[in-house]
Scaffold this active site. Structure first.
Site, PDB file in Angstrom:
ATOM      1  N   ARG A   1      45.481 -90.535 -29.972  1.00 16.68           N
ATOM      2  CA  ARG A   1      46.212 -89.852 -28.911  1.00 16.68           C
ATOM      3  C   ARG A   1      45.282 -89.030 -28.013  1.00 16.68           C
ATOM      4  O   ARG A   1      45.503 -88.924 -26.815  1.00 16.68           O
ATOM      5  CB  ARG A   1      47.251 -88.934 -29.549  1.00 16.68           C
TER       6      ARG A   1
ATOM      7  N   LYS B   1      47.053 -96.774 -47.698  1.00 17.42           N
ATOM      8  CA  LYS B   1      48.073 -96.130 -48.498  1.00 17.42           C
ATOM      9  C   LYS B   1      48.402 -94.761 -47.901  1.00 17.42           C
ATOM     10  O   LYS B   1      47.570 -94.242 -47.170  1.00 17.42           O
ATOM     11  CB  LYS B   1      47.623 -96.001 -49.951  1.00 17.42           C
TER      12      LYS B   1
ATOM     13  N   ASP C   1      43.498-100.890 -51.102  1.00 18.15           N
ATOM     14  CA  ASP C   1      43.434 -99.946 -52.206  1.00 18.15           C
ATOM     15  C   ASP C   1      41.937 -99.787 -52.457  1.00 18.15           C
ATOM     16  O   ASP C   1      41.301-100.702 -52.981  1.00 18.15           O
ATOM     17  CB  ASP C   1      44.130-100.488 -53.458  1.00 18.15           C
ATOM     18  N   HIS C   2      41.387 -98.651 -52.053  1.00 18.34           N
ATOM     19  CA  HIS C   2      39.920 -98.582 -52.028  1.00 18.34           C
ATOM     20  C   HIS C   2      39.316 -98.700 -53.433  1.00 18.34           C
ATOM     21  O   HIS C   2      38.133 -98.986 -53.566  1.00 18.34           O
ATOM     22  CB  HIS C   2      39.419 -97.357 -51.259  1.00 18.34           C
TER      23      HIS C   2
ATOM     24  N   LYS D   1      35.434-100.718 -55.227  1.00 22.26           N
ATOM     25  CA  LYS D   1      34.361-100.064 -55.994  1.00 22.26           C
ATOM     26  C   LYS D   1      33.576-101.100 -56.785  1.00 22.26           C
ATOM     27  O   LYS D   1      34.162-102.020 -57.361  1.00 22.26           O
ATOM     28  CB  LYS D   1      34.951 -99.003 -56.940  1.00 22.26           C
TER      29      LYS D   1
ATOM     30  N   ASP E   1      50.443 -90.841 -55.850  1.00 27.60           N
ATOM     31  CA  ASP E   1      49.136 -90.799 -55.179  1.00 27.60           C
ATOM     32  C   ASP E   1      48.090 -91.653 -55.902  1.00 27.60           C
ATOM     33  O   ASP E   1      47.231 -92.256 -55.255  1.00 27.60           O
ATOM     34  CB  ASP E   1      48.665 -89.334 -55.109  1.00 27.60           C
TER      35      ASP E   1
ATOM     36  N   HIS F   1      46.014 -97.024 -57.460  1.00 26.24           N
ATOM     37  CA  HIS F   1      44.674 -97.180 -58.023  1.00 26.24           C
ATOM     38  C   HIS F   1      44.694 -97.515 -59.518  1.00 26.24           C
ATOM     39  O   HIS F   1      44.036 -98.447 -59.971  1.00 26.24           O
ATOM     40  CB  HIS F   1      43.844 -95.905 -57.830  1.00 26.24           C
TER      41      HIS F   1
ATOM     42  N   LYS G   1      43.924 -83.524 -60.914  1.00 29.88           N
ATOM     43  CA  LYS G   1      43.033 -82.760 -60.035  1.00 29.88           C
ATOM     44  C   LYS G   1      42.658 -81.442 -60.709  1.00 29.88           C
ATOM     45  O   LYS G   1      43.346 -80.982 -61.601  1.00 29.88           O
ATOM     46  CB  LYS G   1      43.743 -82.489 -58.706  1.00 29.88           C
TER      47      LYS G   1
HETATM   48  C1  BG6 Z   1      43.011 -91.200 -52.774  1.00 31.70           C
HETATM   49  C2  BG6 Z   1      43.985 -90.117 -53.153  1.00 31.70           C
HETATM   50  O1  BG6 Z   1      43.684 -92.416 -52.599  1.00 31.70           O
HETATM   51  O2  BG6 Z   1      42.025 -91.340 -53.783  1.00 31.70           O
HETATM   52  C3  BG6 Z   1      43.260 -88.810 -53.393  1.00 31.70           C
HETATM   53  O3  BG6 Z   1      44.947 -89.947 -52.117  1.00 31.70           O
HETATM   54  C4  BG6 Z   1      42.134 -88.992 -54.395  1.00 31.70           C
HETATM   55  O4  BG6 Z   1      44.156 -87.797 -53.846  1.00 31.70           O
HETATM   56  C5  BG6 Z   1      41.238 -90.176 -54.002  1.00 31.70           C
HETATM   57  O5  BG6 Z   1      41.368 -87.799 -54.418  1.00 31.70           O
HETATM   58  C6  BG6 Z   1      40.240 -90.484 -55.078  1.00 31.70           C
HETATM   59  O6  BG6 Z   1      39.315 -91.431 -54.611  1.00 31.70           O
HETATM   60  P1  BG6 Z   1      37.838 -91.499 -55.199  1.00 31.70           P
HETATM   61  O7  BG6 Z   1      37.261 -92.729 -54.567  1.00 31.70           O
HETATM   62  O8  BG6 Z   1      37.165 -90.226 -54.803  1.00 31.70           O
HETATM   63  O9  BG6 Z   1      37.988 -91.614 -56.683  1.00 31.70           O
END
Ligand code: BG6
Length: 484
Positions: free
Chosen positions: A51, A148, A177-178, A182, A235, A240, A331
């Site tokens: 924006r 996500k 989904d990152h 990895k 989350d 994940h 966390k």
């Molecule tokens: C994200 C979550 O998808 O993954 C976060 O929204 C989390 O809350 C993060 O901290 C963790 O990713 P990584 O790669 O640091 O383990």
């Protein structure tokens, strides 16, 4: 060892939400690293779209700042940065209106890969998808990447899938989904399916249980508004941790091919049993050690959102009958440590009289930090004095294996973005997979909401709530220690 750079086609990558946090921290620094590695061929371009009223130059300055902050100093090369910035453009766009779309269309080129990264709130997915097709910006070969959270329950995920499906085929949609990007997570598949050693043992007959831990030291901090509506289950677990569980539990796919892999993962998700309330422990970090506690980040002073969750999960099929999968994530825990630990059973018959030294074989897959694998095996304690046993790790640290090049291993986002450009969906979630994951998750969340369960408070810097220990103790098992 020099990491291999696989060529990709020339591309135009448009990042909606280009000025946002994810773009700044992950996407743009990642693309810079790929540029340095020689993976932005020809005149491939990155077009930020957001924006803010910015010129190309104004956006380039933001990208420069993001590289300075998020790329390790040793990897910052001034000439390379200038070259990379030359590939950056910007369009100011109104995602829900008409502003900027004609300009974006004018900027796009024919005959290059077109990819659109939706790094925006899911509420904008529909508006953007619709405009991309209305304005003729996306064609049948274009790809879209969505972040996500993909919904917050089954109904909203279905609605998002339906909105995207109006304008794009499933083969064009890349749900990130990152965790699947990895290095170790992919290595899990290599270890399972490229070796004969593990697969014959990979079943209930030989495996006692599996532990999956994703422990973080960070708190919720600036993300209170999002997190309070989400919690650890939505989350981290629905996406994940579910993906990690799938890669361990799935049957060997017939080929490393997008649908073959995703079909097998889907079968695992569908085989997950409902989780009874006794097998769930939720926690929320309190105050202490300089931490003000979860509740200061929440808009609701009585928030029942969990920042920690532990679950005992059962996969209801032949292979995994009676093998619990213990999952935990949280966390503000003691250490940042994510790992999968597969504990094998006892040998069926003990031939050594002194069994005191015996420990189960454990395959530990460390996701972060110190990516690698350890296989814990029993050997004879060296020296005279009879046959005493001791446990030693067979250590496969990736940093050692890769030597100086370890730093060059692309991070999850870099790898996944390049997969989008290559058109490889193997490491992305299919629509039905996401829906199945929500179908399993929904009743669990609905259960504690209906009961009004309050999460147990745990100390910041600890291993989580006390009750989580009991989840394993009562089965005669113990969590592995959380440590870096
Ligand atoms: C994200 C979550 O998808 O993954 C976060 O929204 C989390 O809350 C993060 O901290 C963790 O990713 P990584 O790669 O640091 O383990």
């Amino acid at each position: 060892m020099v990491s291999r750079v696989i060529p990709v086609d020339v591309f135009d990558l448009v990042i909606f939400g280009g000025t946002g946090d994810l773009a700044r921290r992950k996407i743009l620094p990642g693309l810079y690293r790929r540029f340095v590695a020689g993976q932005m061929p020809g005149d491939s371009r990155i077009i930020g779209a957001a924006r803010a009223d910015l010129t190309d130059e104004g956006f380039r300055e933001q990208v420069r700042a993001a590289i300075a902050e998020f790329v390790p100093k040793a990897r910052q090369d001034q000439a390379a940065i200038e070259g990379f910035l030359g590939r950056i453009h910007y369009v100011s766009i109104d995602a829900t209106g008409t502003g900027g779309w004609a300009a974006l269309k004018a900027l796009m080129r024919e005959n290059v890969v077109r990819a659109f990264y939706f790094s925006v709130a899911p509420s904008l997915f529909g508006d953007i998808a619709q405009r991309l097709s209305e304005y003729g910006i996306a064609d049948a070969w274009s790809r879209i990447v969505v972040e996500k959270p993909f919904g917050r329950d089954l109904a909203s995920a279905k609605a998002l899938n339906a909105v995207l499906a109006k304008h794009f085929n499933e083969t064009q949609i890349y749900r990130i989904d990152h965790y699947l990007g990895k290095e170790t997570v992919q290595n899990l598949m290599a270890v399972r399916f490229a070796n004969i050693l593990f697969e014959p043992l990979w079943k209930a007959e030989y495996i006692d249980h599996v532990q999956i831990t994703v422990a973080e030291t960070v708190g919720v901090d600036g993300r209170g508004a999002y997190y309070d509506k989400s919690g650890a289950m939505r989350d981290m677990v629905q996406n994940h941790m579910m993906q990690l569980l799938c890669l361990i539990a799935m049957e060997p796919p017939y080929h490393f091919d997008p649908d073959a892999v995703r079909d097998e993962k889907l079968k695992v998700i569908r085989a997950l049993k409902p989780v009874p309330k006794e097998d769930i422990v939720r926690g929320q970090y309190g105050a202490g050690k300089g931490e003000k506690g979860y509740l200061v980040h929440s808009e609701n002073p009585a928030s029942k959102t969990e920042s920690y969750i532990a679950l005992k999960v059962q996969v209801s099929n032949w292979r995994w009958q009676g093998v619990p999968f213990y999952l935990r994530t949280g966390k503000r825990l003691r250490a940042r440590a994510s790992e999968i630990a597969i504990t094998f059973r006892q040998p069926p018959h003990a031939i050594f009289d002194d069994a005191t030294g015996w420990h189960a074989n454990v395959l530990v897959i460390r996701l972060q930090p110190n990516e690698g694998m350890d296989l814990m095996v029993m050997i004879k304690e060296p020296g005279p004095g009879g046959m005493r046993l001791m446990q030693v790790p067979l250590d496969m640290s990736f940093a050692d294996a890769l030597g100086a090049e370890a730093d060059d291993v692309p991070d999850a986002y870099e790898r996944l973005i390049m997969d989008v450009i290559r058109g490889n969906q193997t490491l992305f979630m299919r629509g039905d997979e996401v829906e199945a994951a929500w179908a399993w998750t929904d009743p669990i969340i609905q259960g504690w909401e209906a009961r009004g369960d309050r999460p147990q408070t745990y100390d910041p810097g600890s291993s989580g709530p006390e009750d989580a220990l009991m989840l394993m103790h009562r089965d005669g098992r113990r969590w592995r220690e959380i440590r870096e």
